[in-house]
Write an enzyme that holds these catalytic residues in place. Structure first.
Site, PDB file in Angstrom:
ATOM      1  N   GLU A 113     -44.313  -7.344 -19.215  1.00  0.00           N
ATOM      2  CA  GLU A 113     -43.775  -6.676 -18.023  1.00  0.00           C
ATOM      3  C   GLU A 113     -42.721  -7.549 -17.339  1.00  0.00           C
ATOM      4  OE1 GLU A 113     -46.923  -7.210 -18.643  1.00  0.00           O
ATOM      5  OE2 GLU A 113     -47.892  -5.265 -18.883  1.00  0.00           O
ATOM      6  N   GLY A 157     -44.374 -16.611 -28.578  1.00  0.00           N
ATOM      7  CA  GLY A 157     -43.004 -16.605 -28.083  1.00  0.00           C
ATOM      8  C   GLY A 157     -41.938 -16.846 -29.132  1.00  0.00           C
ATOM      9  N   ASN A 217     -44.414  -2.998 -29.374  1.00  0.00           N
ATOM     10  CA  ASN A 217     -43.118  -2.500 -28.918  1.00  0.00           C
ATOM     11  C   ASN A 217     -42.090  -2.464 -30.053  1.00  0.00           C
ATOM     12  OD1 ASN A 217     -40.809  -1.871 -27.563  1.00  0.00           O
ATOM     13  ND2 ASN A 217     -40.932  -3.529 -26.073  1.00  0.00           N
ATOM     14  N   PRO A 218     -41.700  -1.281 -30.541  1.00  0.00           N
ATOM     15  CA  PRO A 218     -40.704  -1.224 -31.616  1.00  0.00           C
ATOM     16  C   PRO A 218     -39.289  -1.514 -31.139  1.00  0.00           C
ATOM     17  CG  PRO A 218     -41.246   0.994 -30.912  1.00  0.00           C
ATOM     18  CD  PRO A 218     -42.164   0.072 -30.150  1.00  0.00           C
ATOM     19  N   LEU A 219     -39.079  -1.510 -29.831  1.00  0.00           N
ATOM     20  CA  LEU A 219     -37.738  -1.751 -29.293  1.00  0.00           C
ATOM     21  C   LEU A 219     -37.291  -3.186 -29.522  1.00  0.00           C
ATOM     22  CD1 LEU A 219     -38.245   0.182 -25.958  1.00  0.00           C
ATOM     23  CD2 LEU A 219     -36.943   0.956 -27.940  1.00  0.00           C
ATOM     24  N   GLU A 220     -38.250  -4.113 -29.636  1.00  0.00           N
ATOM     25  CA  GLU A 220     -37.891  -5.508 -29.882  1.00  0.00           C
ATOM     26  C   GLU A 220     -37.160  -5.649 -31.206  1.00  0.00           C
ATOM     27  OE1 GLU A 220     -41.516  -7.661 -27.378  1.00  0.00           O
ATOM     28  OE2 GLU A 220     -41.691  -7.405 -29.550  1.00  0.00           O
ATOM     29  N   PRO A 223     -49.810 -12.748 -36.271  1.00  0.00           N
ATOM     30  CA  PRO A 223     -50.945 -12.067 -35.626  1.00  0.00           C
ATOM     31  C   PRO A 223     -50.722 -11.959 -34.127  1.00  0.00           C
ATOM     32  CG  PRO A 223     -51.545 -14.304 -36.263  1.00  0.00           C
ATOM     33  CD  PRO A 223     -50.178 -14.056 -36.827  1.00  0.00           C
ATOM     34  N   ARG A 224     -51.120 -10.820 -33.573  1.00  0.00           N
ATOM     35  CA  ARG A 224     -50.948 -10.609 -32.135  1.00  0.00           C
ATOM     36  C   ARG A 224     -51.640 -11.704 -31.337  1.00  0.00           C
ATOM     37  NH1 ARG A 224     -47.792  -8.699 -28.157  1.00  0.00           N
ATOM     38  NH2 ARG A 224     -48.995  -7.960 -26.370  1.00  0.00           N
TER      39      ARG A 224
END
Length: 414
Positions: free
Chosen positions: A58, A302, A327-330, A265-266
């Protein structure tokens, strides 16, 4: 709402103990714990707008809006609050405005009436805006009592939360959302849900579409490219449990000569387990670079910007399991062809529009993922068309922060 205020006030001693415990575990900045109780105000002269973003995603999404506000109103000061140590570190690294004297970061006070009141009395913001789902009853009540207009930006309301509010507490939901002078929703679906609960809703705009591209250290990227040695590379970004097995199977079935699969991995603490699944692959957290093996595990935080730039295609994690997708926008902002599973409810509209534009290819499982990886990495024209589509999509989103900034400045001045 009065019951919530009483409960939060009574819980203050326990919350103070909880903050100290989190600080001991490295999850809070021990030196800045007073900020969580509203201390540390240093209000500058002139108008101040308070922006609040919960965590890293965010906070990074709201930076273009913060910069648009500063550009549109030279007299304005932006106070940006977050709730995590990681977000504070990333803001210091990625937001030059903090060094300009026109922007300040603080940790947000918890939603305890006395703590919020201390914060507001110290900073005296002229307007406030909260990002996505940051809806705090005591904070909104305190703002209203002081006549400070508030907005919800990139407002998000999941189907599950909407169903709960509408069924069990439609009255409190209406009163709570009534604390916002305006709700600027993320999507048409979110707009409909907020409107059904009585919010004052404006046309949707997804601020995350306009977030800046993920950064990458040039030297680190050069080292990765040298280690990859010109091999075809694809990325499995922000994977969740249950997906890594499918990614490994897809990599082996793709049958692309020399293929290097990078798995991020997330949650980095899963790095050892993912590496074992890959047959003992090297781990970036242990200082390893990609080697001659078929897999590399990037279990750090990061650094996704590095791997989107390295890869010829990227699978978007959280979408082959019912997590809802990352997020696919990245990927789109860095011109990386995206592959995404059927579970997309976190980014329904963005994913659908990326797919319609030709920047995203749907995959239903390991077999489809293998075919998509093979197509994108071995058919140059297919990859080129997806990159062009991604670049066009990202460019079209650049005006969103300026449009939202204008709406917030109208609220501040009106």
């Amino acid at each position: 709402m009065k019951a919530w205020a009483a409960l939060a006030g009574a819980a203050a001693p326990a919350l103070r103990w909880h903050l100290r415990r989190r600080a001991a575990a490295g999850k809070e900045d021990a030196a800045r714990l007073p900020e969580r109780e509203g201390f540390g105000a240093a209000r500058p002269a002139g108008p101040v707008i308070w922006l609040h973003a919960a965590s890293v995603g965010e906070a990074l999404a709201v930076l273009p809006l913060a910069d648009a506000l500063l550009a549109a109103a030279p007299e304005l000061h932006v106070l940006l609050t977050t709730g995590t140590v990681t977000s504070a570190v990333l803001l210091r690294e990625r937001w030059p405005a903090l060094d300009s004297g026109r922007a300040t970061h603080r940790f947000a006070p918890l939603d305890v009436p006395a703590w919020v009141g201390r914060f507001l009395d110290g900073w005296r913001p002229d307007a406030a805006a909260f990002v996505e789902s940051e809806i705090w009853p005591n904070t909104l009540a305190a703002l209203a009592a002081r006549g400070v207009p508030a907005a919800l930006v990139n407002g998000r309301l999941s189907p599950r939360s909407f169903a709960r509010w509408r069924r069990w507490a439609p009255g409190p939901a209406r009163r709570l959302l009534g604390g916002f002078a305006r709700v600027l929703p993320r999507s048409a679906e979110d707009a409909a849900r907020f409107a059904a609960l009585g919010a004052r809703v404006e046309p949707p705009a997804d601020l995350k579409r306009a977030a800046p591209p993920l950064p990458a250290d040039a030297a680190a990227l050069a080292a990765l490219r040298a280690a990859a040695g010109g091999r075809p590379v694809w990325l499995a970004a922000s994977t969740h449990p249950g997906e890594d097995e499918q990614v490994v199977a897809a990599a082996r079935a793709a049958a692309v000569p020399g293929l290097l699969t990078v798995i991020v991995p997330r949650h980095p603490q899963r790095g050892a387990a993912v590496a074992a699944l890959c047959g003992g692959a090297g781990r970036r957290s242990q200082g390893a670079l990609p080697d001659a093996g078929p897999f590399h595990v990037a279990d750090t935080i990061g650094e996704l910007g590095l791997f989107y730039r390295l890869a010829g295609a990227a699978f978007i994690g959280g979408s082959l399991v019912p997590h809802g997708g990352q997020n696919p926008l990245e990927a789109a902002r860095l011109g990386c062809p995206a592959l995404m599973g059927p579970h997309r409810f976190n980014f329904t509209e963005a994913a659908a529009e990326l797919e319609a534009a030709g920047a995203l290819r749907p995959v239903a499982g390991a077999d489809a993922l293998a075919r998509a990886v093979r197509d994108v990495l071995t058919v140059p024209q297919a990859a080129l068309e997806m990159r062009r589509a991604a670049a066009g999509f990202a460019q079209a989103a650049e005006e969103i922060p300026h449009r939202l900034a204008a709406r917030l400045l109208e609220m501040l001045r009106g």
